[in-house]
Design a protein around this motif. Structure first.
Motif, PDB file in Angstrom:
ATOM      1  N   ASP A 109       0.867  -1.174   0.000  1.00 65.25           N
ATOM      2  CA  ASP A 109       0.000   0.000   0.000  1.00 65.25           C
ATOM      3  C   ASP A 109       0.906   1.226   0.000  1.00 65.25           C
ATOM      4  OD1 ASP A 109      -1.654   2.150   0.545  1.00 65.25           O
ATOM      5  OD2 ASP A 109      -2.833   1.097   2.063  1.00 65.25           O
ATOM      6  N   LEU A 110       1.160   1.764  -1.183  1.00 65.06           N
ATOM      7  CA  LEU A 110       2.112   2.855  -1.300  1.00 65.06           C
ATOM      8  C   LEU A 110       1.619   4.130  -0.633  1.00 65.06           C
ATOM      9  CD1 LEU A 110       3.405   2.288  -4.934  1.00 65.06           C
ATOM     10  CD2 LEU A 110       4.680   1.958  -2.815  1.00 65.06           C
ATOM     11  N   ASP A 111       0.325   4.372  -0.656  1.00 64.00           N
ATOM     12  CA  ASP A 111      -0.200   5.556   0.022  1.00 64.00           C
ATOM     13  C   ASP A 111       0.154   5.527   1.508  1.00 64.00           C
ATOM     14  OD1 ASP A 111      -1.587   7.573  -1.537  1.00 64.00           O
ATOM     15  OD2 ASP A 111      -2.913   5.970  -2.189  1.00 64.00           O
ATOM     16  N   ALA A 112      -0.069   4.371   2.132  1.00 62.24           N
ATOM     17  CA  ALA A 112       0.227   4.254   3.562  1.00 62.24           C
ATOM     18  C   ALA A 112       1.729   4.365   3.815  1.00 62.24           C
ATOM     19  CB  ALA A 112      -0.308   2.925   4.091  1.00 62.24           C
ATOM     20  N   PHE A 113       2.519   3.747   2.953  1.00 61.65           N
ATOM     21  CA  PHE A 113       3.975   3.795   3.108  1.00 61.65           C
ATOM     22  C   PHE A 113       4.495   5.219   2.948  1.00 61.65           C
ATOM     23  CE2 PHE A 113       8.016   3.484   0.549  1.00 61.65           C
ATOM     24  CZ  PHE A 113       8.852   3.352   1.639  1.00 61.65           C
ATOM     25  N   PHE A 114       4.052   5.918   1.913  1.00 63.88           N
ATOM     26  CA  PHE A 114       4.522   7.284   1.693  1.00 63.88           C
ATOM     27  C   PHE A 114       4.078   8.212   2.828  1.00 63.88           C
ATOM     28  CE2 PHE A 114       4.362   6.284  -3.102  1.00 63.88           C
ATOM     29  CZ  PHE A 114       5.665   5.817  -3.079  1.00 63.88           C
TER      30      PHE A 114
END
Length: 578
Positions: A486-491
């Motif tokens: 989940d790139l949104d959460a990671f970023f």
């Protein structure tokens, strides 16, 4: 025709693959992989080297040097021919599937008589893989995904290889009689991560076109002439790459370069603007629709100026909002190679690099860097045989070497840590505190589910000693898909913790990719553009990282290794980091 270095590199890599398929010694396999990389990046023509010089190449010992010499003199290597004969061609075809390793390919051949990609797809659909040891419930889905990746790649090649060929082609043409201007265009000029074919443009008078086309077909590397004409000629290289040459009149140069560089959606947008202004824009020029008069547009700047637009950098020409931003006067001031003050992710021969610390530092100094970090692998990547003692000894060498350079080049001692499945990294906090910079990367357990991958990356970003998350999705173009995260959460976590995210410039990675950079920017993430160099020549990977960053609309201020050292050190030690 491939260069001798490329031929030898491919041969040694093939032997390493054959050793992996046949269950050969793992250290021998890695030795040949390392030698292949060294030969591929070696600046001199290996066919001109004697045995002693060959053994002077990092990673090339007597046995490998003897095989290189045998190949260069006879065109064959007996040991490789013998090993090749034991591996069915179908197995090697299966190895091109990114999610299928050599040993599993051999198992499929021996146990299920799978000898081609089509055979494998049939076996999956017939549910025959489940009977094999080592092929768990997710194996079928992973294999089908790998087949999709392989087929999607088609005949495309990596940007680094395509750019080399494009530059060599331009270099070979500029001296031809009648050539006034010459430049590559298309997706190579837009610096896309993979390239299907190469467009080259020449500005010349019509009477010189025939001689220019003849010079083009006679360039080294041409294996086949597809089309030969006065305005367009197409050739194919020995590796199957198509190169198209178009000769334009000088008055059409700006319009032609703009047309053949931009993506189709970008060109549709610019042509629509031209129509609204009573103009017609094409590869042949820019014309007044009412009178038919061709307006002077000898440069791209003039073409865009006729549309009341500023010049739009090629790396942005994908119709991702760049035309609207240009109309508003809001195009970003993109980061450039000249903005980069140092490299924060590189390796030496202490682990899997090919050059010594001293050689890498000297190359960094020659590039004019203000600072340079060596970040060799940490001990959890066990094949590198790192220990705390070795790392501390390297730190002493870095400090001693730093005295030699003084203010000319500030050397930073760092490490590339391994992010384990739980998000933990190598070494305890007190040991990590001794490094100037810590890059943390995923090197294993690529098959974890989305929730687990996201948790591990966020936990690594939350570690107060981790400064940069390296090659975040772990992808290798044409070989391995990125992890499911989940790139949104990671970023969001990286923005919250002040952890930079890497744009890895290695042509096989380009990770983060451009679309992911655009997403990360919206979260306010900081970035590091690094080479991930394992040899002196690979420091040039930075150009691909910068190009990818440009495609993601990055400005210099968003990239931590464009900052002065004092600002960078404050970031590395700053609030939330220590």
């Amino acid at each position: 025709m491939a260069r001798p270095n490329e031929e030898v590199e491919a041969l040694l890599q093939e032997y390493a693959d054959l050793l992996a398929i046949s269950g050969g010694d793992a250290f021998k396999q890695r030795a040949y992989e390392r030698a292949a990389r060294a030969i591929g990046g070696y600046p001199q023509d290996v066919s001109k080297l004697d045995a002693k010089a060959l053994k002077g190449i990092p990673g090339v010992g007597k046995s490998i040097a003897d095989k290189i010499a045998e190949y260069l003199s006879t065109g064959h290597v007996a040991a490789i021919d013998e090993t090749r004969s034991t591996v069915p061609p179908g197995v090697r075809e299966l190895m091109t599937i990114p999610t299928l390793g050599p040993k599993r390919a051999m198992t499929l051949y021996r146990e299920l008589d799978v000898a081609s990609v089509d055979d494998l797809v049939t076996a999956v659909h017939e549910d025959r893989l489940g009977r094999l040891k080592g092929f768990g419930p997710k194996a079928a889905d992973n294999i089908l995904h790998g087949v999709e990746l392989m087929r999607a790649a088609g005949g495309r090649i990596l940007l680094g290889e395509a750019l080399r060929i494009a530059e060599e082609t331009v270099s070979g043409l500029v001296a031809a009689t009648g050539v006034e201007r010459c430049e590559y265009a298309g997706s190579v000029r837009r610096m896309k991560e993979t390239i299907g074919d190469i467009d080259v443009l020449v500005a010349a008078r019509d009477e010189d076109a025939e001689a220019i086309m003849r010079a083009f077909t006679e360039l080294p590397g041409t294996a086949e002439i597809i089309v030969h004409g006065r305005k367009k000629t197409s050739v194919r290289t020995a590796k199957g790459l198509q190169i198209d040459l178009r000769v334009l009149p000088p008055v059409s140069w700006g319009a032609g370069l703009q047309y053949f560089t931009g993506s189709q959606p970008h060109n549709i947008r610019t042509r629509s603007i031209a129509v609204r202004k009573g103009l017609k824009l094409s590869e042949y020029g820019i014309f007044d629709t009412e009178t038919g008069e061709q307006l002077h547009a000898g440069t791209e700047e003039e073409v865009y100026g006729r549309l009341d637009l500023p010049w739009i950098p090629p790396t942005l020409r994908e119709d991702r909002g760049e035309v609207d931003a240009a109309l508003r006067g809001e195009l970003p001031d993109l980061v450039t190679q000249d903005d980069i003050r140092g490299d924060l992710h590189t390796h030496t021969d202490l682990t899997d690099g090919l050059a010594t610390l001293e050689q890498m530092a000297e190359a960094a100094a020659a590039r004019g860097y203000a600072y340079y970090a060596v970040t060799d692998h940490a001990p959890e990547l066990r094949m590198q045989r790192m220990t705390s003692e070795k790392m501390l000894a390297q730190r002493d060498r870095v400090r001693a070497l730093a005295d030699r350079y003084g203010r000319r080049l500030r050397l930073l001692h760092g490490t590339e840590l391994n992010i384990d499945p739980e998000g933990e990294v190598d070494w305890p906090a007190d040991f990590l505190a001794g490094f100037d910079v810590c890059v943390a990367s995923v090197h294993s357990h690529f098959g974890l589910d989305r929730a687990a991958q996201t948790r591990r990356l966020i936990r690594a970003a939350e570690n107060p000693h981790v400064n940069i998350i390296g090659h975040p999705t772990t992808r290798k173009l044409g070989k391995r898909a990125g992890i499911d995260v989940d790139l949104d959460a990671f970023f969001a976590a990286c923005a919250r913790t002040g952890t930079a995210v890497e744009v890895n410039g290695h042509p096989e990675r380009l990770d983060l990719r451009d679309e992911h950079i655009l997403l990360a920017r919206r979260h306010g993430v900081r970035f590091a553009i690094d080479s991930d160099a394992h040899a002196v020549s690979e420091l040039d990977n930075l150009r691909f990282g910068v190009a990818t960053a440009q495609r993601g609309w990055l400005t210099a201020d968003e990239v931590i290794n464009t900052w002065p050292l004092t600002r960078l050190r404050k970031f590395l030690r700053g609030p939330g980091r220590r």
